[in-house]
Design a protein around this motif. Structure first.
Motif, mmCIF file in Angstrom:
data_model
loop_
_atom_site.group_PDB
_atom_site.id
_atom_site.type_symbol
_atom_site.label_atom_id
_atom_site.label_comp_id
_atom_site.label_asym_id
_atom_site.label_seq_id
_atom_site.Cartn_x
_atom_site.Cartn_y
_atom_site.Cartn_z
ATOM 1 N N MET A 1 0.943 -1.270 0.206
ATOM 2 C CA MET A 1 -0.038 0.096 0.043
ATOM 3 C C MET A 1 0.793 1.139 -0.011
ATOM 4 N N GLU A 2 0.485 2.253 -0.817
ATOM 5 C CA GLU A 2 1.155 3.602 -0.702
ATOM 6 C C GLU A 2 0.651 4.384 0.457
ATOM 7 N N PRO A 3 1.711 5.162 0.912
ATOM 8 C CA PRO A 3 1.264 6.151 2.037
ATOM 9 C C PRO A 3 0.008 6.889 1.661
ATOM 10 N N ILE A 4 -0.864 7.084 2.692
ATOM 11 C CA ILE A 4 -1.791 8.140 2.415
ATOM 12 C C ILE A 4 -1.846 8.980 3.519
ATOM 13 N N THR A 5 -2.669 10.134 3.346
ATOM 14 C CA THR A 5 -2.787 11.175 4.322
ATOM 15 C C THR A 5 -4.097 11.143 5.038
ATOM 16 N N GLU A 6 -3.955 12.183 6.087
ATOM 17 C CA GLU A 6 -5.200 12.305 7.085
ATOM 18 C C GLU A 6 -6.143 12.772 6.023
ATOM 19 N N HIS A 7 -6.041 13.772 5.225
ATOM 20 C CA HIS A 7 -7.101 14.079 4.375
ATOM 21 C C HIS A 7 -7.720 12.962 3.454
ATOM 22 N N GLN A 8 -6.680 12.292 2.982
ATOM 23 C CA GLN A 8 -7.322 11.055 2.149
ATOM 24 C C GLN A 8 -8.065 10.102 2.844
ATOM 25 N N ILE A 9 -7.752 9.768 4.109
ATOM 26 C CA ILE A 9 -8.354 8.796 4.853
ATOM 27 C C ILE A 9 -9.864 9.424 5.418
ATOM 28 N N ARG A 10 -9.865 10.658 5.799
ATOM 29 C CA ARG A 10 -11.134 11.453 6.067
ATOM 30 C C ARG A 10 -11.998 11.224 5.076
ATOM 31 N N THR A 11 -11.530 11.466 3.778
ATOM 32 C CA THR A 11 -12.625 11.751 2.724
ATOM 33 C C THR A 11 -13.012 10.405 1.949
ATOM 34 N N CYS A 12 -12.305 9.191 2.389
ATOM 35 C CA CYS A 12 -12.684 8.011 1.632
ATOM 36 C C CYS A 12 -13.860 7.296 2.381
ATOM 37 N N PHE A 13 -14.300 7.556 3.523
ATOM 38 C CA PHE A 13 -15.244 6.557 3.934
ATOM 39 C C PHE A 13 -16.539 6.536 3.177
ATOM 40 N N VAL A 14 -17.162 5.299 3.242
ATOM 41 C CA VAL A 14 -18.237 5.012 2.447
ATOM 42 C C VAL A 14 -19.616 4.673 3.290
ATOM 43 N N ASN A 15 -19.318 4.280 4.718
ATOM 44 C CA ASN A 15 -20.566 3.803 5.374
ATOM 45 C C ASN A 15 -20.755 4.401 6.688
ATOM 46 N N CYS A 16 -20.161 5.895 6.628
ATOM 47 C CA CYS A 16 -20.568 6.419 7.822
ATOM 48 C C CYS A 16 -20.731 8.127 7.490
ATOM 49 N N SER A 17 -21.054 9.037 8.353
ATOM 50 C CA SER A 17 -21.431 10.364 7.668
ATOM 51 C C SER A 17 -20.034 11.086 7.487
ATOM 52 N N LYS A 18 -19.996 11.964 6.767
ATOM 53 C CA LYS A 18 -18.823 13.181 6.599
ATOM 54 C C LYS A 18 -18.462 13.636 8.350
ATOM 55 N N GLY A 19 -19.529 13.741 8.926
ATOM 56 C CA GLY A 19 -18.995 14.403 10.485
ATOM 57 C C GLY A 19 -18.273 13.075 11.092
ATOM 58 N N GLU A 20 -18.836 11.995 10.905
ATOM 59 C CA GLU A 20 -18.085 10.889 11.822
ATOM 60 C C GLU A 20 -17.017 10.669 10.967
ATOM 61 N N ALA A 21 -16.552 10.719 9.733
ATOM 62 C CA ALA A 21 -15.180 10.656 9.304
ATOM 63 C C ALA A 21 -14.397 11.656 9.759
ATOM 64 N N GLN A 22 -14.741 12.863 9.764
ATOM 65 C CA GLN A 22 -14.003 14.128 10.441
ATOM 66 C C GLN A 22 -13.570 13.881 11.755
ATOM 67 N N ARG A 23 -14.532 13.040 12.703
ATOM 68 C CA ARG A 23 -14.246 12.945 14.242
ATOM 69 C C ARG A 23 -13.556 11.714 14.587
ATOM 70 N N LEU A 24 -13.176 10.838 13.750
ATOM 71 C CA LEU A 24 -12.728 9.445 14.058
ATOM 72 C C LEU A 24 -11.356 9.627 14.463
ATOM 73 N N GLY A 25 -10.873 8.836 15.517
ATOM 74 C CA GLY A 25 -9.492 9.152 15.828
ATOM 75 C C GLY A 25 -8.439 8.152 15.100
ATOM 76 N N LEU A 26 -7.505 9.152 14.419
ATOM 77 C CA LEU A 26 -6.693 8.401 13.509
ATOM 78 C C LEU A 26 -5.301 7.619 14.338
ATOM 79 N N PRO A 27 -4.842 6.795 13.465
ATOM 80 C CA PRO A 27 -3.633 5.897 14.164
ATOM 81 C C PRO A 27 -2.586 7.099 14.638
ATOM 82 N N ARG A 28 -2.028 7.189 15.727
ATOM 83 C CA ARG A 28 -1.081 7.919 16.128
ATOM 84 C C ARG A 28 0.276 7.865 15.496
#
Length: 166
Positions: free
Chosen positions: A1-28
């Motif tokens: 897998m190629e490295p991905i950014t926080e923005h890419q992660i937060r904008t790619c979710f398909v089974n939750c709301s955009k708000g939920e994707a913005q609030r999820l805790g990313l890996p540290r």
């Protein structure tokens, strides 16, 4: 897998709301992930441990899936369970039932799909033997590393196809 950014992660979710994707805790440790050894990025939310997330390339684009781990971990410490993606057997809660809301109308109606997964969502590393036993699992099988990686990907995409099924 190629490295991905926080923005890419937060904008790619398909089974939750955009708000939920913005609030999820990313890996540290996002910057330190062993990207070359990952078939997908999987992690448990550090602020909400019952939640997990997968980000994977599916049909040429990043796709994020929000998961919820089952609360029932009443099995004994020595009980063994098998991950249905990497086929690693683990004890002590190392495998849990995780559910994903289906996409589209089915998901809005509350339909979900469940799968037994490694509780830390590190299937790629178990399949490669980077985590766990020397060969990535404790089954006595003749399949080589490339076969284990391919099987992990087939199993993962089978799970994703069930989430996307109409």
């Amino acid at each position: 897998m190629e490295p991905i950014t926080e923005h890419q992660i937060r904008t790619c979710f398909v089974n939750c709301s955009k708000g939920e994707a913005q609030r999820l805790g990313l890996p540290r440790d996002l910057a330190e992930k062993p990207w070359a050894d990952l078939d997908f990025l999987g992690w448990r939310d550090p602020t909400a441990p019952e939640r997990g997330y997968l980000v994977v390339q599916r049909e040429g684009r990043l796709t994020g899936i929000s998961l919820r781990a089952s609360g029932g971990g009443a099995r004994g410490f020595g009980a063994r369970s098998m991950c249905s993606v990497c086929l690693t057997t683990r004890t002590g809660g190392g495998v849990v039932l995780m559910t994903a809301r289906r996409i589209g109308e089915a998901g809005r109606q509350g339909n979900s799909v469940g799968q037994y997964l490694c509780s830390d969502l590190q299937c790629s590393l178990f399949a490669r033997g980077i985590k766990g036993s020397a060969n990535g699992h404790d089954l006595d099988e003749s399949i080589d590393l490339n076969g284990r990686i391919a099987r992990t990907n087939v199993n993962l995409h089978s799970f994703l196809n069930r989430i996307f099924a109409a």
